[in-house]
Design a protein around this motif. Structure first.
Motif: not given
Ligand SMILES: [Zn+2]
Length: 131
Positions: A48, A50, A82, A85
């Motif tokens: 991801c 993040c 995020c 997640c």
């Molecule tokens: Zn994430």
């Protein structure tokens, strides 16, 4: 969402768990779900993005007092989870808790008692409980 009492959770796990009644099955499932928690956290960085990781040696001033340590200890990650997640990690932790409760059921251990004992222990030990 209604807060679930840990004893109710443990009881529900006992009602639902059919396939992994064996201590060996529950041990391996518990370990498997633990690795899935770690994997989900790792993917926040590697898939991801993040979160990012920037790890260095913990740098604590020599004159810092024990109580000041927390402010100098770095988590080694930056960013915020995020929503996607967060949901995945919460789900994986939930699975892990399920098998922890299953192990407690098989061993006739009360998760709420364990939590209470641990709470009392860390409350008593306070700042000295670092390791
Ligand atoms: Zn994430």
């Amino acid at each position: 969402m209604k807060t679930v009492i840990i004893g109710d959770f443990q009881q529900k796990v006992d009602e639902l768990l059919i396939r992994h009644r064996s201590i060996l099955d529950s041990l391996s499932k518990y370990q498997d779900t633990n690795s899935r928690v770690n994997r989900a956290i790792t993917k926040t960085v590697t898939t991801c993005g993040c979160l990012t990781v920037n790890a260095t040696r913990q740098d604590i001033p020599k004159d810092a007092t024990f109580k000041d340590y927390k402010q100098y200890m770095d988590s080694h990650f930056n960013g915020n989870l995020c929503e996607n997640c967060r949901e995945i990690i919460e789900s994986k932790i939930g699975d892990n808790l399920f098998y922890l409760a299953a192990l407690c059921n098989i061993l006739d251990l009360n998760l709420e008692d364990i939590l209470t004992k641990e709470y009392k222990k860390i409350s008593t030990l306070g700042h000295f409980n670092l390791t």
